[in-house]
Design a protein around this motif. Structure first.
Motif, mmCIF file in Angstrom:
data_model
loop_
_atom_site.group_PDB
_atom_site.id
_atom_site.type_symbol
_atom_site.label_atom_id
_atom_site.label_comp_id
_atom_site.label_asym_id
_atom_site.label_seq_id
_atom_site.Cartn_x
_atom_site.Cartn_y
_atom_site.Cartn_z
ATOM 1 N N MET A 20 -13.287 -8.516 9.430
ATOM 2 C CA MET A 20 -12.131 -8.229 10.277
ATOM 3 C C MET A 20 -10.946 -9.130 9.926
ATOM 4 S SD MET A 20 -12.639 -5.666 12.158
ATOM 5 C CE MET A 20 -13.948 -4.653 12.800
ATOM 6 N N VAL A 21 -11.210 -10.397 9.645
ATOM 7 C CA VAL A 21 -10.121 -11.304 9.269
ATOM 8 C C VAL A 21 -9.514 -10.889 7.931
ATOM 9 C CG1 VAL A 21 -9.599 -13.668 8.496
ATOM 10 C CG2 VAL A 21 -10.814 -13.301 10.637
ATOM 11 N N SER A 22 -10.373 -10.585 6.958
ATOM 12 C CA SER A 22 -9.835 -10.231 5.632
ATOM 13 C C SER A 22 -9.035 -8.930 5.678
ATOM 14 C CB SER A 22 -10.954 -10.157 4.595
ATOM 15 O OG SER A 22 -11.881 -9.146 4.925
ATOM 16 N N THR A 23 -9.533 -7.928 6.386
ATOM 17 C CA THR A 23 -8.766 -6.682 6.483
ATOM 18 C C THR A 23 -7.538 -6.863 7.368
ATOM 19 O OG1 THR A 23 -10.193 -5.844 8.273
ATOM 20 C CG2 THR A 23 -10.745 -5.173 6.016
ATOM 21 N N GLY A 24 -7.662 -7.702 8.397
ATOM 22 C CA GLY A 24 -6.510 -7.983 9.258
ATOM 23 C C GLY A 24 -5.386 -8.658 8.502
ATOM 24 N N ILE A 25 -5.731 -9.595 7.631
ATOM 25 C CA ILE A 25 -4.705 -10.296 6.843
ATOM 26 C C ILE A 25 -3.973 -9.328 5.926
ATOM 27 C CG2 ILE A 25 -4.356 -11.953 4.958
ATOM 28 C CD1 ILE A 25 -6.534 -13.703 6.320
ATOM 29 N N VAL A 26 -4.723 -8.503 5.188
ATOM 30 C CA VAL A 26 -4.046 -7.582 4.263
ATOM 31 C C VAL A 26 -3.221 -6.549 5.021
ATOM 32 C CG1 VAL A 26 -5.677 -7.935 2.371
ATOM 33 C CG2 VAL A 26 -6.034 -6.036 3.942
ATOM 34 N N GLN A 27 -3.613 -6.263 6.257
ATOM 35 C CA GLN A 27 -2.800 -5.353 7.066
ATOM 36 C C GLN A 27 -1.533 -6.055 7.555
ATOM 37 O OE1 GLN A 27 -5.943 -4.272 9.765
ATOM 38 N NE2 GLN A 27 -6.365 -2.366 8.669
ATOM 39 N N LEU A 28 -1.663 -7.301 7.992
ATOM 40 C CA LEU A 28 -0.493 -8.039 8.487
ATOM 41 C C LEU A 28 0.535 -8.310 7.394
ATOM 42 C CD1 LEU A 28 -2.139 -10.568 10.955
ATOM 43 C CD2 LEU A 28 -0.548 -8.721 11.531
ATOM 44 N N ILE A 29 0.046 -8.591 6.186
ATOM 45 C CA ILE A 29 1.000 -8.846 5.091
ATOM 46 C C ILE A 29 1.450 -7.557 4.413
ATOM 47 C CG2 ILE A 29 0.116 -11.179 4.687
ATOM 48 C CD1 ILE A 29 -1.240 -10.087 2.123
ATOM 49 N N GLU A 34 -2.951 -1.299 1.273
ATOM 50 C CA GLU A 34 -3.071 -0.950 2.689
ATOM 51 C C GLU A 34 -1.953 -0.002 3.113
ATOM 52 O OE1 GLU A 34 -5.490 -1.763 5.188
ATOM 53 O OE2 GLU A 34 -6.532 -2.141 3.300
ATOM 54 N N VAL A 35 -0.759 -0.264 2.634
ATOM 55 C CA VAL A 35 0.374 0.624 2.930
ATOM 56 C C VAL A 35 0.085 2.013 2.371
ATOM 57 C CG1 VAL A 35 2.823 1.071 2.458
ATOM 58 C CG2 VAL A 35 2.070 -1.235 3.093
ATOM 59 N N ASP A 36 -0.413 2.068 1.130
ATOM 60 C CA ASP A 36 -0.755 3.359 0.516
ATOM 61 C C ASP A 36 -1.832 4.084 1.317
ATOM 62 O OD1 ASP A 36 1.085 2.753 -1.460
ATOM 63 O OD2 ASP A 36 -0.430 2.213 -2.973
ATOM 64 N N MET A 37 -2.835 3.329 1.798
ATOM 65 C CA MET A 37 -3.924 3.944 2.566
ATOM 66 C C MET A 37 -3.406 4.496 3.891
ATOM 67 S SD MET A 37 -7.042 4.876 2.821
ATOM 68 C CE MET A 37 -7.780 4.048 1.448
ATOM 69 N N MET A 38 -2.564 3.751 4.569
ATOM 70 C CA MET A 38 -2.011 4.223 5.842
ATOM 71 C C MET A 38 -1.157 5.475 5.636
ATOM 72 S SD MET A 38 -2.755 2.965 8.696
ATOM 73 C CE MET A 38 -3.784 1.641 9.221
ATOM 74 N N THR A 39 -0.378 5.465 4.566
ATOM 75 C CA THR A 39 0.436 6.639 4.247
ATOM 76 C C THR A 39 -0.473 7.827 3.947
ATOM 77 O OG1 THR A 39 2.149 5.196 3.354
ATOM 78 C CG2 THR A 39 2.251 7.514 2.725
ATOM 79 N N HIS A 40 -1.517 7.586 3.166
ATOM 80 C CA HIS A 40 -2.495 8.623 2.813
ATOM 81 C C HIS A 40 -3.155 9.212 4.065
ATOM 82 C CE1 HIS A 40 -5.773 10.613 0.655
ATOM 83 N NE2 HIS A 40 -6.649 9.886 1.334
ATOM 84 N N LEU A 41 -3.462 8.337 5.041
ATOM 85 C CA LEU A 41 -4.110 8.792 6.276
ATOM 86 C C LEU A 41 -3.129 9.445 7.248
ATOM 87 C CD1 LEU A 41 -6.501 5.775 6.959
ATOM 88 C CD2 LEU A 41 -7.147 8.046 6.144
ATOM 89 N N THR A 49 0.578 -3.613 11.405
ATOM 90 C CA THR A 49 0.837 -4.838 12.167
ATOM 91 C C THR A 49 0.019 -4.845 13.457
ATOM 92 O OG1 THR A 49 3.068 -4.920 11.265
ATOM 93 C CG2 THR A 49 2.627 -6.271 13.223
ATOM 94 N N ILE A 50 -0.007 -3.734 14.140
ATOM 95 C CA ILE A 50 -0.751 -3.639 15.403
ATOM 96 C C ILE A 50 -2.239 -3.873 15.172
ATOM 97 C CG2 ILE A 50 -1.423 -2.071 17.281
ATOM 98 C CD1 ILE A 50 1.339 -0.672 16.806
ATOM 99 N N ILE A 51 -2.824 -3.128 14.231
ATOM 100 C CA ILE A 51 -4.263 -3.233 13.962
ATOM 101 C C ILE A 51 -4.607 -4.625 13.422
ATOM 102 C CG2 ILE A 51 -6.159 -2.333 12.542
ATOM 103 C CD1 ILE A 51 -5.371 -0.478 14.807
ATOM 104 N N GLY A 52 -3.807 -5.132 12.509
ATOM 105 C CA GLY A 52 -4.074 -6.454 11.939
ATOM 106 C C GLY A 52 -4.055 -7.547 12.993
#
Length: 137
Positions: A20-29, A34-41, A49-52
């Motif tokens: 959770m920390v590692s995925t949260g960090i890459v989401q926060l930064i 992660e940006v590509d994945m969110m766009t894809h989804l 930012t919210i999820i991270g």
């Protein structure tokens, strides 16, 4: 709590926290992947930012002693976030490879929650009755 259950709890909780920390960090930064994945989804980028942030707060809640109600909320949040990730990937037809991370974190959430020590659980009605009976005598 048996030694075996304590080991299971701490191994699952340690891996859950790390994930959770590692995925949260890459989401926060807002790492490019992660940006590509969110766009894809199909989610807005601000969702990262919210999820991270909630992941970081959830890890703190699960690891810090006491506050059992906040721990329950954190476990529920992890469950909702990871099951939502699984269903999001399924909904757009992603491969099984994309499901591995969220499913693993979902399993770790369930194992950590199930094996948590009594000191990290909400008091039950039965325990309230026992406390009440002790005060009456």
């Amino acid at each position: 709590m048996t030694k075996r259950n304590k080991i299971i709890y701490w191994v699952a909780t340690g891996w859950l926290a790390l994930g959770m920390v590692s995925t949260g960090i890459v989401q926060l930064i807002k790492m490019k992947e992660e940006v590509d994945m969110m766009t894809h989804l199909g989610y807005p980028i601000y969702f990262l930012t919210i999820i991270g942030a909630w992941k970081m707060l959830g890890v703190a809640a699960v690891l810090v002693p006491k506050f059992p109600l906040v721990k329950e909320w954190a476990y529920a949040g992890f469950f909702f976030a990871m099951s939502g990730a699984v269903f999001s990937h399924l909904a757009i037809g992603d491969s099984a490879k994309e499901l591995f991370g969220p499913i693993l974190l979902l399993i770790l959430t369930a194992v950590s929650w199930y094996f948590r020590p009594a000191t990290r659980r909400l008091p039950t009605e039965k325990s309230f009755q026992l406390i009440h009976e002790q005060h009456e005598s």
